[in-house]
Write an enzyme that holds these catalytic residues in place. Structure first.
Site, PDB file in Angstrom:
ATOM      1  CD  GLN A 199     -28.481   3.975   6.256  1.00 14.39           C
ATOM      2  OE1 GLN A 199     -28.329   4.393   7.403  1.00 14.39           O
ATOM      3  NE2 GLN A 199     -27.752   2.981   5.758  1.00 14.39           N
ATOM      4  CG  MET A 210      -4.989  -0.250   6.914  1.00 15.73           C
ATOM      5  SD  MET A 210      -6.340  -0.050   8.037  1.00 15.73           S
ATOM      6  CE  MET A 210      -5.419   0.255   9.527  1.00 15.73           C
ATOM      7  CD  GLN A 242     -23.520   4.587   4.582  1.00 14.50           C
ATOM      8  OE1 GLN A 242     -23.338   4.047   5.672  1.00 14.50           O
ATOM      9  NE2 GLN A 242     -23.311   3.975   3.448  1.00 14.50           N
ATOM     10  CB  THR A 299     -29.704   1.073   8.654  1.00 14.31           C
ATOM     11  OG1 THR A 299     -29.339   1.038  10.037  1.00 14.31           O
ATOM     12  CG2 THR A 299     -30.560   2.287   8.401  1.00 14.31           C
ATOM     13  CB  CYS A 300     -26.444  -2.968   8.478  1.00 14.05           C
ATOM     14  SG  CYS A 300     -25.442  -1.504   8.312  1.00 14.05           S
ATOM     15  CG  ASN A 301     -24.989  -0.177  12.596  1.00 11.61           C
ATOM     16  OD1 ASN A 301     -24.612  -1.315  12.824  1.00 11.61           O
ATOM     17  ND2 ASN A 301     -24.195   0.774  12.166  1.00 11.61           N
ATOM     18  NE  ARG A 302     -29.847   3.822  13.890  1.00 10.88           N
ATOM     19  CZ  ARG A 302     -29.628   4.055  15.170  1.00 10.88           C
ATOM     20  NH1 ARG A 302     -30.615   3.966  16.029  1.00 10.88           N
ATOM     21  NH2 ARG A 302     -28.443   4.376  15.582  1.00 10.88           N
ATOM     22  CB  ALA A 326      -1.732  -7.861  -1.456  1.00  9.87           C
ATOM     23  N   GLY A 327      -2.017  -6.047   1.777  1.00 10.23           N
ATOM     24  CA  GLY A 327      -2.812  -6.084   3.010  1.00 10.23           C
ATOM     25  C   GLY A 327      -4.183  -5.432   2.838  1.00 10.23           C
TER      26      GLY A 327
END
Lengths: 276, 420
Positions: B119, B192, B115, B48-51, B189-190
């Site tokens: 995965q 957040m 999530q 995954t994008c983190n591991r 239009a920030g």
């Protein structure tokens, strides 16, 4: 087994399931789990089923609709409140509201249990299909107002939590403001016309029996005042747009005032409605 | 032996994770290459994008760890330095624990996010489709799903939102019940505000209006939501017709005043209004909160909720760790029991062999008996053998799972001469 003993068994079953669901609801409030409230709602639905069967058995047992037993009067009240509450559960997710409603239902059931079986609610001279109609609609109308004020009370609590920016366990547990306000709205909308029919039936009976439409009687005056105030609230709600917290506070206050004054009249005056 | 090699957001910088992630994605037959390495019996990899994690069942240690490391570094084109710094290696019980913690989202960047389980499940499905898993990994993965499920249901680790925009959505739900059909007004239009808008729409909100000083930017954002853009001058009219307002302009004075809200409340017949002011300095006059049926939350209010939820998560994580520990012991016992299985099989085979041999010797005598009696003798012999074997087999299993299979297995093999 005779029909009478069946009626008794059904009553006991209803009383037991009402007690169970009341404890369930209160416990769910205490341990803050919605799941328990959901289960309690199911138990209340079962209780409602028993109450319905109980009323049916009582109806078959009785001589006719005009001589309503005093026990059945309370059972009918409990039936109307739980029926209205369960009805709303189809429309809104307000399971926790049961924590406020069910104790009220339980009190009614205990009051019913305290009544002698077979004792007639109305004295002989007042028995008529008009008084039955009067009672029927007045009770259902009142049941809606009970619900409206319970929803109002819960609204006040949730409103306080959200205004103080406390999104804690309690706030997560209680229903949303919109749903509670909607119940308050629908209850006023339905309760008012139904109560009106009840009052008209009573008036017509008074006109026929005593030749006067409005006998001067403390309970009648109070009921009329209640009718006027609820009518006023409904008007403000529909025409002026009073909503949310103001409506919640008002319906709660009005309900408590009437409950207190009803008790005061009940124990301090002799009235035409002494049987209630 | 179960081996887990990998890197995650704690051990490796984004640049390294990216390289390895892309490398693993590119390699079509990564799993079959893995199984081709010497000593690897079963394998799967989670990326995954983190591991990126590689789980393998090996039939011995030795050079295989180096082999796996080299395999990973080649897949991602990593330098030796990066490999030395970023990779962690877990064996047996530690590997089991790590995998369970990953599946239960205890090792995630945002602890308790949901999530990761999906995965991990995908990774398993992929390995299953390529026949890369076997007895040990199949059970390990199912156990990890079970652990994740237990953590989800037995703790409230994932119950409350830990981001400002999700907290806003939860609040909106507590006010409006369902968000279906609710109208949202974005002032400014920030980024957040946009994110919160996205979450509100995902939860059922329908109409989005954007009010911005720069018309072009406003129209662009409104286009993303299929909403409409208005000018800041038309703000008061727009508030009359909206349920949720999210304000995030860079303005130095109040964009929405208490008085203007008071007036619009009259027009909107007092229906509930949820104001979210995430701008610093604030856009909405704070005293507006005192108006009936208006709920005004600023960025600090939302952050407080998030902080509170974060604390709850950390507390719940302790409970979750205990669940993981329980499951690790459970699985580890099973693995150890597994080591006794070949011995049990050969023990039974030996006993059956003896029975067959001895029955053969008595064939002459047995043939004199009737069919029924022969069956009875057969059953008698078998049940005597089973009764005798019952105790050693049970002790073998218990001892292996509770202590170690080593001593007891050797003893049984010696006692019954299983290796002769």
């Amino acid at each position: 087994m005779t029909l009478f003993s069946l009626e008794m068994i059904l009553f006991k079953l209803a009383l037991a399931s009402c007690t169970l669901c009341t404890f369930g609801y209160l416990l769910s409030l205490l341990i803050k789990r919605v799941m328990l409230a959901k289960i309690s709602t199911l138990v209340l639905a079962i209780a409602f089923g028993f109450l319905t069967l109980n009323l049916l058995a009582a109806f078959i047992n009785s001589a006719g609709l005009t001589s309503l037993g005093s026990r059945n009067f309370f059972i009918f009240f409990a039936w109307a409140v739980s029926g209205a509450y369960l009805g709303f559960q189809f429309k809104t997710k307000t399971r926790l509201l049961g924590a406020f409603i069910s104790p009220f239902i339980l009190i009614l059931m205990i009051a019913a249990a305290a009544q002698e079986t077979g004792k007639s609610l109305l004295p002989e001279n007042l028995q008529s299909w008009l008084t039955t109609l009067h009672l029927f609609f007045a009770i259902i109308g009142e049941a809606f107002f009970v619900l409206a004020s319970c929803a109002g009370a819960m609204f006040i609590i949730q409103n306080g939590l959200l205004k103080h920016k406390k999104l804690g366990k309690m706030s997560r547990l209680l229903p949303s403001l919109h749903d509670l306000d909607r119940i308050n709205h629908l209850c006023l909308l339905w309760g008012f016309p139904i109560l009106t029919i009840g009052i008209i039936a009573g008036t017509v009976f008074a006109g026929l029996a005593w030749k006067t439409l409005w006998p001067v009687d403390p309970k009648i005056i109070w009921s009329f005042a209640a009718w006027v105030i609820y009518g006023f609230l409904l008007h403000q709600r529909l025409a002026i747009g009073w909503k949310g917290s103001r409506m919640a506070v008002l319906s709660c206050t009005v309900f408590i005032l009437f409950l207190l004054s009803f008790l005061a009249v009940r124990f301090c005056f002799t009235t035409l409605h002494d049987f209630i | 032996m179960i081996l887990l090699i990998g890197l995650n957001h704690k051990t490796a910088p984004l640049a390294v994770r990216e390289k390895l992630f892309a490398g693993c994605e590119e390699k079509k037959n990564l799993l079959s290459d893995l199984l081709g390495l010497p000593g690897v019996q079963e394998a799967l990899y989670i990326s995954t994008c983190n591991r990126v994690e590689l789980v393998a069942v090996m039939d011995g240690e030795g050079k295989t760890i180096q082999g796996l490391k080299r395999f990973l570094s080649q897949s991602g084109g990593l330098t030796d330095q990066e490999v030395a710094n970023c990779f962690y290696v877990y064996r047996d019980q530690e590997a089991i624990r790590h995998l369970f913690r990953v599946a239960a989202s205890l090792d995630s960047l945002v602890m308790g996010e949901t999530q990761i389980l999906g995965q991990v499940k995908d990774a398993y499905r992929q390995a299953l489709a390529q026949n890369a898993t076997g007895l040990v990994l199949n059970r390990l993965m199912h156990r990890s799903f079970r652990t994740a499920k237990r953590v989800r249901t037995e703790t409230t680790i994932a119950a409350n939102p830990v981001s400002v925009s999700f907290a806003a959505v939860e609040l909106a739900k507590k006010i409006f019940g369902s968000l279906a059909g609710k109208k949202v007004l974005l002032i400014g239009a920030g980024e957040m505000a946009e994110l919160t808008g996205v979450h509100l729409i995902a939860n059922g909100a329908e109409e989005i209006t954007v009010a911005n000083r720069s018309q072009a930017q406003g129209t662009a954002l409104a286009g993303k939501f299929h909403g409409k853009a208005i000018l800041l001058d038309d703000l008061d009219a727009a508030i009359c017709d909206t349920d949720i307002v999210i304000s995030s302009t860079g303005a130095t004075s109040y964009v929405v005043t208490e008085e203007s809200i008071r007036q619009s409340m009259r027009k909107r017949k007092n229906s509930l209004l949820f104001l979210i002011d995430i701008a610093v300095p604030r856009d909405i006059e704070p005293t507006a909160d005192s108006i009936e049926n208006v709920y005004l939350y600023n960025i600090d209010n939302l952050q407080d909720i998030v902080d509170e939820n974060m604390k709850v998560r950390k507390k719940e994580a302790l409970k979750a760790e205990a669940i993981v520990e329980e499951e690790v012991i459970h699985y580890n016992n099973w693995i150890k029991e597994l080591e006794a299985v070949p011995t049990i099989v050969s023990l039974r085979a030996m006993a059956e062999g003896i029975v067959r041999q001895e029955m053969g010797k008595s064939l002459g005598f047995l043939q004199k008996l009737s069919e029924e009696d022969r069956g009875k003798v057969d059953n008698l012999v078998k049940s005597v053998v089973n009764k005798i074997l019952h105790a050693p087999v049970t002790v073998l299993k218990e001892e292996s799972s509770e202590v170690s299979s080593k001593g007891i297995v050797d003893a049984v093999r010696q006692l019954f001469r299983l290796d002769d």
